[in-house]
Design a protein around this motif. Structure first.
Motif, PDB file in Angstrom:
ATOM      1  N   ARG A 107      -3.984  -6.101   2.193  1.00  0.00           N
ATOM      2  CA  ARG A 107      -5.370  -5.716   1.900  1.00  0.00           C
ATOM      3  C   ARG A 107      -5.699  -4.536   2.812  1.00  0.00           C
ATOM      4  N   ILE A 108      -5.974  -3.404   2.203  1.00  0.00           N
ATOM      5  CA  ILE A 108      -6.187  -2.180   2.967  1.00  0.00           C
ATOM      6  C   ILE A 108      -7.639  -2.104   3.427  1.00  0.00           C
ATOM      7  N   ASP A 109      -7.809  -1.801   4.691  1.00  0.00           N
ATOM      8  CA  ASP A 109      -9.134  -1.716   5.298  1.00  0.00           C
ATOM      9  C   ASP A 109      -9.403  -0.278   5.719  1.00  0.00           C
ATOM     10  N   ARG A 141       3.556   5.769  -2.323  1.00  0.00           N
ATOM     11  CA  ARG A 141       4.157   6.693  -1.365  1.00  0.00           C
ATOM     12  C   ARG A 141       3.209   7.097  -0.236  1.00  0.00           C
ATOM     13  N   ARG A 142       1.974   6.632  -0.291  1.00  0.00           N
ATOM     14  CA  ARG A 142       1.064   6.908   0.821  1.00  0.00           C
ATOM     15  C   ARG A 142       1.451   6.039   2.004  1.00  0.00           C
ATOM     16  N   LYS A 143       1.169   6.510   3.193  1.00  0.00           N
ATOM     17  CA  LYS A 143       1.510   5.781   4.417  1.00  0.00           C
ATOM     18  C   LYS A 143       0.264   5.443   5.213  1.00  0.00           C
ATOM     19  N   ILE A 144       0.327   4.291   5.852  1.00  0.00           N
ATOM     20  CA  ILE A 144      -0.752   3.826   6.728  1.00  0.00           C
ATOM     21  C   ILE A 144      -0.122   3.386   8.036  1.00  0.00           C
ATOM     22  N   TRP A 145      -0.753   3.752   9.122  1.00  0.00           N
ATOM     23  CA  TRP A 145      -0.240   3.346  10.436  1.00  0.00           C
ATOM     24  C   TRP A 145      -1.240   2.407  11.104  1.00  0.00           C
ATOM     25  N   LYS A 193     -10.207   6.125   8.863  1.00  0.00           N
ATOM     26  CA  LYS A 193      -8.755   6.019   8.748  1.00  0.00           C
ATOM     27  C   LYS A 193      -8.417   4.659   8.149  1.00  0.00           C
ATOM     28  N   ASN A 194      -7.356   4.611   7.370  1.00  0.00           N
ATOM     29  CA  ASN A 194      -6.922   3.342   6.806  1.00  0.00           C
ATOM     30  C   ASN A 194      -6.215   2.495   7.844  1.00  0.00           C
ATOM     31  N   GLU A 195      -6.398   1.195   7.699  1.00  0.00           N
ATOM     32  CA  GLU A 195      -5.734   0.212   8.548  1.00  0.00           C
ATOM     33  C   GLU A 195      -5.312  -0.958   7.669  1.00  0.00           C
ATOM     34  N   ILE A 196      -4.355  -1.720   8.158  1.00  0.00           N
ATOM     35  CA  ILE A 196      -3.987  -2.966   7.494  1.00  0.00           C
ATOM     36  C   ILE A 196      -4.158  -4.085   8.509  1.00  0.00           C
ATOM     37  N   ARG A 197      -5.069  -4.973   8.213  1.00  0.00           N
ATOM     38  CA  ARG A 197      -5.395  -6.070   9.128  1.00  0.00           C
ATOM     39  C   ARG A 197      -5.084  -7.434   8.543  1.00  0.00           C
ATOM     40  N   ILE A 241      -7.773   5.572   1.425  1.00  0.00           N
ATOM     41  CA  ILE A 241      -7.722   4.604   0.332  1.00  0.00           C
ATOM     42  C   ILE A 241      -8.940   3.694   0.442  1.00  0.00           C
ATOM     43  N   PRO A 242      -9.627   3.394  -0.669  1.00  0.00           N
ATOM     44  CA  PRO A 242     -10.845   2.582  -0.600  1.00  0.00           C
ATOM     45  C   PRO A 242     -10.633   1.224   0.066  1.00  0.00           C
ATOM     46  N   LYS A 243     -11.606   0.819   0.843  1.00  0.00           N
ATOM     47  CA  LYS A 243     -11.602  -0.471   1.533  1.00  0.00           C
ATOM     48  C   LYS A 243     -11.472  -1.607   0.530  1.00  0.00           C
ATOM     49  N   GLY A 244     -10.610  -2.562   0.838  1.00  0.00           N
ATOM     50  CA  GLY A 244     -10.429  -3.725  -0.018  1.00  0.00           C
ATOM     51  C   GLY A 244      -9.335  -3.581  -1.057  1.00  0.00           C
ATOM     52  N   THR A 245      -8.732  -2.393  -1.155  1.00  0.00           N
ATOM     53  CA  THR A 245      -7.638  -2.188  -2.103  1.00  0.00           C
ATOM     54  C   THR A 245      -6.457  -3.088  -1.764  1.00  0.00           C
TER      55      THR A 245
END
Length: 207
Positions: free
Chosen positions: A134-136, A70-74, A146-150, A18-22
């Motif tokens: 905010r997805i990073d 429905r996408r997942k981020i860990w 890889k996506n992260e949530i910070r 997923i694009p950064k900043g979404t």
């Protein structure tokens, strides 16, 4: 002969990131790690301890709405690192942001009611919370994206209300009720994940 099915130089690369900043509304699900330390307030088996001694919450975020639903981020929420206090401080800040976002509290609000909403009985209270993230984009140990949530988005952000939907202000009594232990929420079925869980996403100080 040249055409889109003969020359693939102009084809878009497939990516699952997923694009950064979404900004997206997500549900937090904690994956129990079985490690407790009552002296730190880590009870209920939610924390996980790595072989290095680092302690963290194993967080799974499910995107609830929008094009990435429905996408997942860990990601990991740090509780302790033998290398110093930075990871724990980041973890506490992340949880504060999640509570502010989920419970509709401005980060600048220092009123008694706001302070109450930033308290929990235990990590189980976090399981199932819905908030704006905010997805990073970070990198795993192989150097792959890889996506992260910070960070969590709080009501101070201009897009918070639209993303969160109509949220009725809570009364102090409702705030007390929100501190009651919650039953773990089951995450919905998912399609392709946004990133892969496991040691590959572990920060350097937790390895």
């Amino acid at each position: 002969m040249s055409g889109p099915w003969n020359d693939f130089n102009s084809a878009q690369s497939n990516t699952n990131v997923i694009p950064k900043g979404t900004l997206a509304k997500v549900r937090l699900t904690l994956r129990p790690g079985g490690f407790d330390d009552a002296s730190q307030g880590w009870t209920g088996g939610w924390a996980r301890r790595a072989a290095t001694g680092a302690v963290y919450l194993d967080a799974e975020y499910t995107v609830l709405e929008g094009p990435y639903a429905r996408r997942k981020i860990w990601s990991l929420i740090g509780l302790y690192s033998p290398k110093g206090p930075d990871w724990a401080n980041m973890g506490r800040g992340m949880i504060r942001g999640i509570l502010n976002s989920a419970r509709g509290v401005s980060d600048k609000d220092a009123s008694p009611d706001a302070q109450l909403r930033r308290r929990i009985n235990g990590f189980g209270d976090l399981d199932g919370l819905e908030f704006i993230a905010r997805i990073d984009v970070g990198q795993d140990t192989n150097g792959d994206d890889k996506n992260e949530i910070r960070a969590a988005v709080t009501p101070d952000h201009r897009e918070y209300a639209g993303l969160m939907g109509a949220v009725a202000p809570q009364s102090p009594a409702a705030s007390f009720q929100s501190l009651a232990p919650q039953q773990p929420a089951s995450a919905p079925q998912t399609s392709q994940p946004a990133s892969a869980p496991g040691p590959a996403g572990r920060p350097s100080w937790a390895q």
